[in-house]
Every structure is written in C-alpha cells, then in structure tokens.
Design a protein around this motif. Structure first.
Motif, mmCIF file in Angstrom:
data_model
loop_
_atom_site.group_PDB
_atom_site.id
_atom_site.type_symbol
_atom_site.label_atom_id
_atom_site.label_comp_id
_atom_site.label_asym_id
_atom_site.label_seq_id
_atom_site.Cartn_x
_atom_site.Cartn_y
_atom_site.Cartn_z
ATOM 1 N N LYS A 137 0.877 -1.153 0.000
ATOM 2 C CA LYS A 137 0.000 0.000 0.000
ATOM 3 C C LYS A 137 0.923 1.213 0.000
ATOM 4 C CE LYS A 137 -4.550 0.519 2.064
ATOM 5 N NZ LYS A 137 -5.365 0.096 3.199
ATOM 6 N N TYR A 176 1.763 5.093 0.321
ATOM 7 C CA TYR A 176 1.282 6.342 0.922
ATOM 8 C C TYR A 176 2.224 7.490 0.590
ATOM 9 C CZ TYR A 176 -2.099 4.091 4.110
ATOM 10 O OH TYR A 176 -3.161 3.415 4.646
ATOM 11 N N ARG A 213 -3.800 16.009 -2.715
ATOM 12 C CA ARG A 213 -4.906 15.163 -3.185
ATOM 13 C C ARG A 213 -5.464 15.623 -4.526
ATOM 14 N NH1 ARG A 213 -8.102 14.501 2.542
ATOM 15 N NH2 ARG A 213 -7.008 12.618 3.260
ATOM 16 N N GLU A 239 -3.871 11.164 -7.110
ATOM 17 C CA GLU A 239 -4.486 9.949 -7.644
ATOM 18 C C GLU A 239 -4.229 9.854 -9.150
ATOM 19 O OE1 GLU A 239 -8.672 9.379 -6.731
ATOM 20 O OE2 GLU A 239 -8.278 7.216 -6.737
ATOM 21 N N PRO A 247 -4.513 7.171 -4.003
ATOM 22 C CA PRO A 247 -5.851 7.709 -3.727
ATOM 23 C C PRO A 247 -5.848 8.658 -2.537
ATOM 24 C CG PRO A 247 -5.681 5.454 -2.922
ATOM 25 C CD PRO A 247 -4.391 5.754 -3.642
ATOM 26 N N PRO A 248 -6.860 9.517 -2.417
ATOM 27 C CA PRO A 248 -6.881 10.547 -1.355
ATOM 28 C C PRO A 248 -6.649 9.996 0.043
ATOM 29 C CG PRO A 248 -8.991 10.472 -2.569
ATOM 30 C CD PRO A 248 -8.030 9.606 -3.295
ATOM 31 N N GLU A 249 -7.191 8.810 0.338
ATOM 32 C CA GLU A 249 -7.051 8.279 1.702
ATOM 33 C C GLU A 249 -5.640 7.788 1.984
ATOM 34 O OE1 GLU A 249 -8.965 7.095 -0.723
ATOM 35 O OE2 GLU A 249 -9.172 4.899 -0.663
ATOM 36 N N GLN A 250 -4.754 7.806 0.979
ATOM 37 C CA GLN A 250 -3.364 7.453 1.213
ATOM 38 C C GLN A 250 -2.435 8.665 1.043
ATOM 39 O OE1 GLN A 250 -4.695 3.215 -0.354
ATOM 40 N NE2 GLN A 250 -2.563 3.610 -0.887
ATOM 41 N N VAL A 280 -2.677 8.155 11.385
ATOM 42 C CA VAL A 280 -3.556 7.873 10.244
ATOM 43 C C VAL A 280 -3.491 6.410 9.823
ATOM 44 C CG1 VAL A 280 -4.072 8.439 7.839
ATOM 45 C CG2 VAL A 280 -3.417 10.253 9.438
ATOM 46 N N ILE A 281 -2.286 5.855 9.745
ATOM 47 C CA ILE A 281 -2.149 4.478 9.254
ATOM 48 C C ILE A 281 -2.229 3.478 10.420
ATOM 49 C CG2 ILE A 281 -0.761 2.875 7.866
ATOM 50 C CD1 ILE A 281 0.674 5.289 6.646
ATOM 51 N N TYR A 301 -15.168 1.880 7.069
ATOM 52 C CA TYR A 301 -14.430 2.641 8.073
ATOM 53 C C TYR A 301 -15.221 2.710 9.377
ATOM 54 C CZ TYR A 301 -11.071 4.714 4.746
ATOM 55 O OH TYR A 301 -10.064 4.921 3.829
ATOM 56 N N ARG A 328 -8.414 0.437 17.625
ATOM 57 C CA ARG A 328 -7.520 -0.370 16.787
ATOM 58 C C ARG A 328 -7.067 -1.647 17.493
ATOM 59 N NH1 ARG A 328 -3.784 4.536 14.416
ATOM 60 N NH2 ARG A 328 -5.051 4.977 12.552
ATOM 61 N N PRO A 340 -6.364 -1.131 10.929
ATOM 62 C CA PRO A 340 -6.062 0.109 11.665
ATOM 63 C C PRO A 340 -6.205 1.380 10.830
ATOM 64 C CG PRO A 340 -4.144 -1.400 11.611
ATOM 65 C CD PRO A 340 -5.306 -2.140 11.084
ATOM 66 N N GLU A 341 -5.814 1.319 9.547
ATOM 67 C CA GLU A 341 -5.873 2.540 8.737
ATOM 68 C C GLU A 341 -7.305 2.920 8.373
ATOM 69 O OE1 GLU A 341 -4.473 -0.342 7.928
ATOM 70 O OE2 GLU A 341 -4.598 -0.801 5.789
ATOM 71 N N VAL A 377 -8.988 12.518 6.900
ATOM 72 C CA VAL A 377 -8.311 11.226 6.773
ATOM 73 C C VAL A 377 -8.659 10.511 5.468
ATOM 74 C CG1 VAL A 377 -8.010 8.949 7.826
ATOM 75 C CG2 VAL A 377 -8.165 10.975 9.287
ATOM 76 N N ILE A 378 -9.929 10.507 5.110
ATOM 77 C CA ILE A 378 -10.334 9.769 3.910
ATOM 78 C C ILE A 378 -10.264 10.660 2.661
ATOM 79 C CG2 ILE A 378 -12.093 8.280 2.857
ATOM 80 C CD1 ILE A 378 -13.294 7.855 5.632
ATOM 81 N N GLY A 379 -10.729 11.890 2.798
ATOM 82 C CA GLY A 379 -10.684 12.795 1.653
ATOM 83 C C GLY A 379 -11.724 12.486 0.584
ATOM 84 N N ARG A 380 -12.652 11.640 0.890
ATOM 85 C CA ARG A 380 -13.792 11.371 -0.003
ATOM 86 C C ARG A 380 -15.036 11.418 0.865
ATOM 87 N NH1 ARG A 380 -11.588 7.953 -4.479
ATOM 88 N NH2 ARG A 380 -9.922 6.661 -3.657
#
Lengths: 341, 341
Positions: free
Chosen positions: A184, A186, A197, A201, A207-210, A251-252, B186, B197, B208-209, B251-254
C-alpha cells in the motif's frame, strides 16, 4: 507421427497463447526500467523479493506492506522552490483585486511587487500569512477546485512544463512495482494534504485516503440543509520532521516497512521505519544532476539533505545518485544510455 | 436412452458439483441472515444493488464506495456506559498503587471508592483527567498492549461476556456484505483511535488505517537509537458530532456514500453523507430491545438519540428497530424466529 490435425489440437492453442504472452512475462520480470543497474535498483528489488517470499524468514503479510514516500523532491521536483509555494504566491496575485489592502501590507505587498528580499524578510510568519490567505477561508471542495485549476494552467519557469509532469519516472515505476507486490503506497509530506490530493491519484495512482500531509483545522458547517467543511487558518498538524512518524501512526496505525525521502525533513520518518522489527528499506533521493534536474544537498534552503545523508551513510540506507542511477528523470525525457558508475 | 454410463459422464460430475454448491449459492444470494425481512434490510440491499449496478444511473465506482460506521451503540453495545470508559475506570484502579496521591485527589478518589455521585460531579473536566491518566503518558505500542490485555480479561457486568463478544451480529454481516461489494468500511467514532484499533481488525475485520477516532497529540521520541511515539495528554481531535465529518474529510478525503450511527453524535456525519450527489444511505440503530440488549433514546445520558431521530424520520433515513428487525443481537445469541412487525 506428424498429423496436420495437431495444429487444431487445444495444446497448440495453449502454445500460441504462451508465445503471445511472452513479451508481457519478460516485462514483468524486468521492473524499474528507468533505473540503471546500480546499487539502488538492486537493493529495492532484493528487499521486495525478500519480504514477499513466503519461504523467507523476513516474509511480510500483504496487509503490513506499508510504503511511505515524501512528495517534494522525492516524487516530483522542488526547485527553484516548493511548487505549492509557487501556487500560493500566484494565488495571492490572482485574488489581489479582492484585497486592495494587500498593496501596502506585508507579506502580500512583497509578493505583488515580486520583491523576494522583502518577502524573505517576513520569514515563517509571513509564509503562514500567505498560506492562510490562499489555503483557508474556503470549503475543502472549493480549495480542491483552485488547486486543480492552477495545476492545469501553471507552467514551471525553467522547463515550461506543467508541474504535474515534473514527476520522477523512476519513482512512478517504483510505486507501480510495489503496488504490484501488494504494497500500500502512501504519500507522507510537508505539503498540504488537500493540495496533494488534487493531483496524487491521477499522477501517482495514490488515492486521497493514502495522502498524508500538513493540515489546517476544519469546521463542519450546516446551513439551509447544505453541509460543507470549511478550512480555517489554524494549523492542525505540521507534517514535517517528527510530524511525519506522528501522522503515520495517527492515520495508518502501522509502522511502514519501506520509507523514501530526500531531505532532513524525512529523517524521523526513516528512523521510525528503520527501528521496526524484521527487514526494512530506507531510501533517499540524492539530487546530484544539475544537468537534467538540480544538484543540491547540505547547503540548500529547499530540501536540505545534511543530517539524513550522514545517518544514511552511517547506517547503510539506500542513497540514490540521481545522475548515475536514473536513466530518465521525467516521463517526457528521453532515456539516457546505461551509465552506471 | 437411459445408459448407466451416463452416471460416469463428466456432465454428471458437473451436476453433482452444482448440487453440492447450491447451499453456498443460496447463502450468497441471501445476505444479512440475522436481519428479519423488515424495511431496513430491504433498504440496505436495494441501496447496495443500485450503486453496484453498472447499468444504473446511480452506479458508484468501487474506489468511491466509502462506508462509515460509528462504533459505540452501532457496532457494539454501549451500556451501562461506554466500554472504553469502563476500561479507563479499571485502569485507574489497576495503576493506583503507583499513584498514592489519587486516594485523596478527585476524580481518582471517586473512582477508587466507587463513588459514582462524586465522580459525576467532576464532570467533563474529571473525565478528561481520567482519560489523560489512563490513555496518555506512554508509547502508542504500550497503550495498545494495555488495551488488548484489558479486552482479553474484562467481562461485562450484565452479560458476563468479553466486551469484544458484545458486537452486533447483524452489523458484522452488513460489514461483510459491503466489503463483498467492494465497499471500504471505516469506523468513525468518538472512541480513542488506539483503543479501537486494539480490537477492530480482529473483531470487525476493519484494519487500523480504517479506524478514525478521537486522538491525542503524540510526540516522536528518538533516544539511544530507539524510535517511539509518545501519547501526550493534549487532545488533538474530538471525533464526535461535527468532528466526525471533519475527520472523514481529513483522513479519507472522499465523502462517504453510506453512514451508520445510533446517536445525536452521528448527526453531522449523516448530514455530510446525505448532502453528496447521487444515491446515499443513512442509517441509525434504534435501541428498542430492553430484553435482549437495552432500550433507550431521547432521555439517555449514553448514546442519546433525539435530534438525529427527528431528522431521520423527517428525511426518510433508515431507522433500524432492533427489537423487530434483528433476529439475533450478539454472535453468542440464538436466533429468534421471524417477528417482523
């Protein structure tokens, strides 16, 4: 024994399919084509092969294959100054008509008059005012629009290219290679999360969440049945130096097994990655190519690489010599011939 | 026509395989087995079928299938008080020998003397002191150990079960169902991110993420070559009410297309989800089952559901009547017979 019917036999079709797919197999067996066969390429591939080998004592389960990359100077260029700072300065000029007071107020006056000396004199306080004025006081969606519009129109003063094309082809290949091995990927960068962001992507496949970066406090607003999230000027998290492992943990919630940076601002992220159990990969991009990109390290105001370079050398981390190890810098460059030192 | 050899024909084997796999196919075609055939199950399935149907105008690409769930009262029980608060109170007792001053200092004295009245009198300030004393001043890894140890040993005062078994079977099935349809699930909860977590991956299948919660400021420490991240008592983000859409965006950005909660603390997350374009799903667990779980809503100190219930009813959001719509509450329960009202 030779029977013409053999050629209609399903076995033939299988052989034909195999023959047609051979070029693909060859390509799959040769990752990182824009890297010369130098020490860095070898170290990257050896690391990935080891942690993805189920028979290795250093095997890492796919869900723990977390790889973190700095952005400025690691995934794209950062000279003559951080591209996001260029965005901020141009946003000051674009929105100046709505702020007549800026003509006589620092640091805005310095920006409008292209007075770099006066701008530098306003220091970090001035910088925060510029970021406050251009990155906050709007919804997250509006900011995303501003950033995307600028990125689509702005051109780099030296190359004349869109900033989103000044990305490092070898690093794009590394991101792809890792994702193909269930990593994954980041971004963990000092840049504003929302700014990154706006292109990460599309440009990096992240992607935004990473995307993890510097953040401002936001405020949920609900008026007349419409919900929005407002960016306020209060800094929430400065994602530089120690802020990087802190945000990775927040975050992670897993410790990366691979980290790549290019400056002292990445040192703590590399230390955090290095001190986990099992096999680890720590890498630094060393900007050594004044001809094709830029050459700078210990003395640079932007992307200074000094303490992290010492620690990398001391601990045997991977230091990528851009000039000798990268056959190609940007996707729009022609590849150079092999020139491993 | 009838040839005994037919039974050795590959076609027979195929039919046999088909027959043997039928129960599996039926199960796959019948999601959410612990939900009665009430309105909520119908709404969930209709929503998921629509947004995953490539021929629907409301089709959503897999990467945008973000689903967010509150934890306390939505994925597991929250009575007689939030389980994390029970953890904090028990941690005060466990660590009291190292803090002799707590015997005469509020709010700790109240906890040690089981004086609920005196504890309540210390209010939010007291609560923050208790969380500061039990959730901070240690590394993130040490805190993870404390939480895991407690979760493995503690038992709920009413059911006598481990807290991690007091999770809602219907919601587990919903999480699985969504993930099977390429949703990313999530947790977005007022609970401490690190505390959640410690069990979310094992118990809910949420890595966890994908756990977002209340956070404390952390501090990266590097001493004698060892890197660690220290939890400090300063609150970084309160992930309740408006804090939920704020953290989702950070955190997610979506914007999620599905949100599930159970209390007024989830209202803003539901509003944020509802106001996006296209088809959306907003759900509330309504605790109506005093016999198998608990019954509470508008008057409850814990998990109050008042404004959000009004808005759900007004806007036609899904409100799950636990008593009539859930055939089974906990995984350890026997399923009840169909009893749709």
């Amino acid at each position: 024994m030779t029977n013409p019917m053999t050629f209609r036999h399903p076995g033939f079709k299988f052989l034909l399919t195999l023959a047609l797919s051979l070029p693909l197999l060859v390509q799959a067996a040769e990752p990182l084509p824009s890297w010369n066969d130098g020490p860095s390429k070898k170290q990257i591939i050896e690391f990935v092969q080891t942690v993805t080998d189920q028979n290795s004592k250093d095997f890492v389960k796919p869900e723990d294959r977390i790889a973190v990359f700095d952005n400025d100077g690691t995934l794209w260029s950062e000279q003559p100054m951080y591209f996001e700072l260029l965005f901020a300065l141009e946003e000051v000029k674009r929105t100046a008509p709505q702020h007549p007071e800026w003509k006589t107020t620092q640091p805005f006056q310095a920006v409008l008059e292209n007075d770099h000396k006066a701008l530098a004199a306003t220091g970090m306080e001035g910088l925060l005012k510029i970021f406050g004025a251009t990155h906050t006081g709007m919804t997250t969606e509006a900011f995303d629009d501003y950033a995307k519009t600028w990125l689509s129109q702005a051109r780099h003063p030296k190359t004349g290219k869109p900033y989103t094309e000044m990305i490092f082809q070898p690093m794009l290949e590394m991101l792809d290679y890792l994702r193909g091995k269930d990593f994954k990927t980041y971004i963990v960068s000092g840049g504003d999360t929302g700014f990154m962001r706006a292109f990460a992507e599309k440009v990096y496949g992240v992607p935004p969440e990473q995307v993890i970066g510097t953040t401002f406090v936001t405020s949920f607003e609900y008026k007349d049945g419409k919900a929005s999230i407002l960016r306020t000027p209060k800094l929430a998290h400065n994602d530089d130096g120690p802020g990087k492992p802190e945000s990775i943990d927040a975050v992670i919630g897993r410790r990366p097994i691979l980290a790549f940076g290019n400056s002292d601002g990445d040192l703590q992220m590399l230390q955090w990655t290095a001190d986990g159990p099992g096999k680890r990969f720590m890498g630094l991009v060393h900007h050594t190519d004044a001809k094709r990109e830029w050459a700078y390290d210990r003395q640079s105001q932007i992307g200074r690489l000094d303490k992290a370079l010492d620690e990398a050398n001391k601990r045997g981390w991977t230091v990528v010599d851009m000039a000798s190890e990268w056959r190609r810098i940007y996707p729009f460059d022609a590849a150079t011939s092999e020139q491993v030192q």
